[in-house]
Motif scaffolding. Structure first.
Motif, PDB file in Angstrom:
ATOM      1  N   GLY A 125      -2.318   7.526  -2.165  1.00 16.14           N
ATOM      2  CA  GLY A 125      -2.707   8.907  -2.440  1.00 16.14           C
ATOM      3  C   GLY A 125      -4.118   9.054  -2.969  1.00 16.14           C
ATOM      4  N   ARG A 126      -4.515   8.170  -3.893  1.00 16.91           N
ATOM      5  CA  ARG A 126      -5.841   8.250  -4.496  1.00 16.91           C
ATOM      6  C   ARG A 126      -6.415   6.848  -4.588  1.00 16.91           C
ATOM      7  NH1 ARG A 126      -2.827  12.333  -6.552  1.00 16.91           N
ATOM      8  NH2 ARG A 126      -3.887  14.363  -6.631  1.00 16.91           N
ATOM      9  N   SER A 127      -7.704   6.718  -4.360  1.00 14.25           N
ATOM     10  CA  SER A 127      -8.297   5.390  -4.348  1.00 14.25           C
ATOM     11  C   SER A 127      -9.745   5.454  -4.797  1.00 14.25           C
ATOM     12  CB  SER A 127      -8.205   4.779  -2.940  1.00 14.25           C
ATOM     13  OG  SER A 127      -8.823   5.620  -1.986  1.00 14.25           O
ATOM     14  N   ALA A 128     -10.276   4.283  -5.117  1.00  8.65           N
ATOM     15  CA  ALA A 128     -11.671   4.182  -5.549  1.00  8.65           C
ATOM     16  C   ALA A 128     -12.180   2.787  -5.236  1.00  8.65           C
ATOM     17  CB  ALA A 128     -11.796   4.477  -7.043  1.00  8.65           C
ATOM     18  N   VAL A 129     -13.499   2.670  -5.144  1.00  9.15           N
ATOM     19  CA  VAL A 129     -14.144   1.372  -4.946  1.00  9.15           C
ATOM     20  C   VAL A 129     -15.216   1.211  -6.014  1.00  9.15           C
ATOM     21  CG1 VAL A 129     -15.541  -0.069  -3.412  1.00  9.15           C
ATOM     22  CG2 VAL A 129     -13.727   1.379  -2.458  1.00  9.15           C
ATOM     23  N   SER A 130     -15.096   0.141  -6.802  1.00 14.06           N
ATOM     24  CA  SER A 130     -16.113  -0.165  -7.811  1.00 14.06           C
ATOM     25  C   SER A 130     -17.145  -1.099  -7.198  1.00 14.06           C
ATOM     26  CB  SER A 130     -15.470  -0.799  -9.045  1.00 14.06           C
ATOM     27  OG  SER A 130     -14.854  -2.031  -8.720  1.00 14.06           O
ATOM     28  N   ARG A 131     -18.404  -0.938  -7.628  1.00 10.72           N
ATOM     29  CA  ARG A 131     -19.499  -1.682  -7.015  1.00 10.72           C
ATOM     30  C   ARG A 131     -20.460  -2.225  -8.066  1.00 10.72           C
ATOM     31  NH1 ARG A 131     -22.208   2.459  -3.189  1.00 10.72           N
ATOM     32  NH2 ARG A 131     -22.000   3.733  -5.080  1.00 10.72           N
ATOM     33  N   GLY A 132     -19.903  -2.881  -9.080  1.00  9.53           N
ATOM     34  CA  GLY A 132     -20.750  -3.422 -10.135  1.00  9.53           C
ATOM     35  C   GLY A 132     -21.439  -2.314 -10.909  1.00  9.53           C
ATOM     36  N   ALA A 133     -22.752  -2.399 -10.983  1.00  8.73           N
ATOM     37  CA  ALA A 133     -23.519  -1.397 -11.732  1.00  8.73           C
ATOM     38  C   ALA A 133     -23.739  -0.114 -10.952  1.00  8.73           C
ATOM     39  CB  ALA A 133     -24.875  -1.985 -12.134  1.00  8.73           C
ATOM     40  N   PHE A 144      -9.183   3.691   5.040  1.00  6.05           N
ATOM     41  CA  PHE A 144      -8.057   2.806   5.371  1.00  6.05           C
ATOM     42  C   PHE A 144      -6.916   3.007   4.378  1.00  6.05           C
ATOM     43  CE2 PHE A 144      -5.571  -1.036   5.094  1.00  6.05           C
ATOM     44  CZ  PHE A 144      -5.517  -1.540   6.392  1.00  6.05           C
ATOM     45  N   LEU A 145      -7.234   3.068   3.095  1.00  2.00           N
ATOM     46  CA  LEU A 145      -6.204   3.229   2.077  1.00  2.00           C
ATOM     47  C   LEU A 145      -5.479   4.566   2.242  1.00  2.00           C
ATOM     48  CD1 LEU A 145      -8.158   1.772  -0.973  1.00  2.00           C
ATOM     49  CD2 LEU A 145      -6.221   0.716   0.195  1.00  2.00           C
ATOM     50  N   ARG A 146      -6.244   5.625   2.503  1.00  2.00           N
ATOM     51  CA  ARG A 146      -5.626   6.937   2.708  1.00  2.00           C
ATOM     52  C   ARG A 146      -4.704   6.915   3.919  1.00  2.00           C
ATOM     53  NH1 ARG A 146      -9.942   9.471   3.187  1.00  2.00           N
ATOM     54  NH2 ARG A 146     -10.070   9.617   5.454  1.00  2.00           N
ATOM     55  N   GLU A 147      -5.137   6.283   5.006  1.00  2.00           N
ATOM     56  CA  GLU A 147      -4.338   6.239   6.227  1.00  2.00           C
ATOM     57  C   GLU A 147      -3.095   5.365   6.087  1.00  2.00           C
ATOM     58  OE1 GLU A 147      -7.176   4.888   9.076  1.00  2.00           O
ATOM     59  OE2 GLU A 147      -8.077   6.882   9.362  1.00  2.00           O
ATOM     60  N   HIS A 148      -3.078   4.498   5.081  1.00  2.00           N
ATOM     61  CA  HIS A 148      -1.926   3.622   4.873  1.00  2.00           C
ATOM     62  C   HIS A 148      -1.097   4.025   3.657  1.00  2.00           C
ATOM     63  CE1 HIS A 148      -4.132   1.277   7.827  1.00  2.00           C
ATOM     64  NE2 HIS A 148      -3.036   0.578   8.014  1.00  2.00           N
ATOM     65  N   LEU A 173       0.796  -1.232   0.000  1.00  2.00           N
ATOM     66  CA  LEU A 173       0.000   0.000   0.000  1.00  2.00           C
ATOM     67  C   LEU A 173       0.832   1.288   0.000  1.00  2.00           C
ATOM     68  CD1 LEU A 173      -3.016  -0.836   2.339  1.00  2.00           C
ATOM     69  CD2 LEU A 173      -2.847  -1.012  -0.161  1.00  2.00           C
ATOM     70  N   PRO A 174       1.879   1.432   0.845  1.00  2.00           N
ATOM     71  CA  PRO A 174       2.611   2.706   0.850  1.00  2.00           C
ATOM     72  C   PRO A 174       3.355   2.998  -0.451  1.00  2.00           C
ATOM     73  CG  PRO A 174       3.088   1.404   2.827  1.00  2.00           C
ATOM     74  CD  PRO A 174       2.384   0.504   1.866  1.00  2.00           C
ATOM     75  N   LEU A 175       3.435   2.010  -1.335  1.00  4.33           N
ATOM     76  CA  LEU A 175       4.157   2.163  -2.593  1.00  4.33           C
ATOM     77  C   LEU A 175       3.222   2.476  -3.759  1.00  4.33           C
ATOM     78  CD1 LEU A 175       6.463  -0.955  -2.085  1.00  4.33           C
ATOM     79  CD2 LEU A 175       7.117   1.438  -1.763  1.00  4.33           C
ATOM     80  N   LEU A 176       1.936   2.675  -3.453  1.00  2.00           N
ATOM     81  CA  LEU A 176       0.938   2.863  -4.496  1.00  2.00           C
ATOM     82  C   LEU A 176       0.550   4.323  -4.662  1.00  2.00           C
ATOM     83  CD1 LEU A 176      -1.474  -0.073  -3.604  1.00  2.00           C
ATOM     84  CD2 LEU A 176       0.217  -0.031  -5.449  1.00  2.00           C
ATOM     85  N   ASP A 177       0.385   4.727  -5.921  1.00  5.14           N
ATOM     86  CA  ASP A 177      -0.206   6.034  -6.216  1.00  5.14           C
ATOM     87  C   ASP A 177      -1.725   5.949  -6.193  1.00  5.14           C
ATOM     88  OD1 ASP A 177       2.242   7.498  -6.723  1.00  5.14           O
ATOM     89  OD2 ASP A 177       2.417   6.321  -8.568  1.00  5.14           O
TER      90      ASP A 177
END
Length: 295
Positions: free
Chosen positions: A210-218, A203-207, A177-181
């Motif tokens: 820098g930028r993240s997203a969650v896909s949820r099907g439709a 959680f991703l921001r705290e670890h 995680l800390p190595l991800l953009d």
């Protein structure tokens, strides 16, 4: 300012997918005659690389396949589709991971059984730094984690973009995680102590992501960055097959992010929007390849 043909390095799983279109999932001791079948190379990183190449990028897949005849078929399929394969188990006689997939015709829902990457522990190749330096972006699917962490460290050292396809939480993910953009995860990606997509983004921001997203099907994709957050609508289509839709999303996303000179929240949202269109189109036909032939 956008550049020309992007180059992507995809680190992760390659399987041989045997996909059957059925009227319903079989019960105990039941035999079915499938309506249709597809046999093709699969796996999140492999399918993303195929999408990246189809959209005009130069795609290299760093993975494990082996010299078993089934592996040769998977590698040949990828080569035909414009993906350069770097097989780190080229001398292995064992068969590749095989995914058995049943797609229900009426709904497009799929059931999958696979050994995934459990048969191999991959050491980084001697030319890993050169492979990373030759690309614009490195994408990881969370499989072959030791290799992924090494490639992410190399990418961070030379300033290449890094993107995670978070299908599910896997051992070692916390080291990556800390190595991800950017991390774009499915709704099934649940880091320790999280239950909702909002929890996951936090959680991703705290670890260190820098930028993240969650896909949820439709449902709309949720995204967050250091200077904003928002949603991206997913186009409505008649779904024929959901298999590989997330992989296509990541391949298209990687292509558009690789074209951007610098990462911004606006750029992420635009890339997610474009990628969602491609992924939705892929769900409109059976199998993981037909959408490319249909335009």
């Amino acid at each position: 300012m956008e550049r020309g043909r992007p180059a992507g390095l995809f680190v992760g799983l390659c399987t041989l997918d045997v996909i059957q279109l059925v009227d319903h999932a079989p019960g105990p001791n039941e035999k079915l005659t499938a309506r249709d079948q597809v046999v093709a190379a699969g796996g999140p990183a492999a399918n993303a690389a195929v999408t990246f190449a189809h959209l005009g990028g130069t795609a290299t897949l760093l993975t494990a396949i082996g010299r078993h005849p089934l592996g040769a078929g998977a590698a040949a399929d990828l080569n035909t589709l414009g993906v350069t394969v770097r097989d780190l188990t080229a001398d292995s006689p064992r068969p590749p991971a095989v995914s058995t997939v049943l797609v229900t015709a009426a709904t497009g829902e799929r059931a999958v059984a696979s050994t995934n990457a459990t048969a191999h522990r991959l050491a980084p190749p001697d030319d890993l730094d050169a492979l990373v330096a030759a690309c614009d972006l490195v994408e990881f699917d969370g499989h072959h984690m030791e290799l992924a962490v090494a490639a992410a460290r190399s990418a961070r050292a030379v300033g290449r973009k890094t993107l995670l396809d978070g299908g599910s939480w896997k051992p070692g993910t916390e080291e990556l995680l800390p190595l991800l953009d950017i991390a774009v995860c499915s709704a099934d990606f649940h880091p320790p102590g999280t239950r909702t997509p909002t929890d996951t983004l936090r959680f991703l921001r705290e670890h260190g992501v820098g930028r993240s997203a969650v896909s949820r099907g439709a449902e709309p994709i949720l995204w967050a960055g250091p200077d904003g957050e928002g949603t991206v609508e997913v186009p409505k289509v008649r779904v024929a097959d959901t298999l590989g839709a997330g992989d296509v999303l990541h391949g298209a996303l990687a292509h558009h992010l690789a074209l951007q000179d610098r990462l911004t929240s606006e750029g992420l949202a635009d890339a997610l929007r474009t990628a969602a269109v491609v992924a939705s189109r892929a769900t409109g036909s059976f199998g993981t390849r037909a959408w490319m032939r249909e335009g």
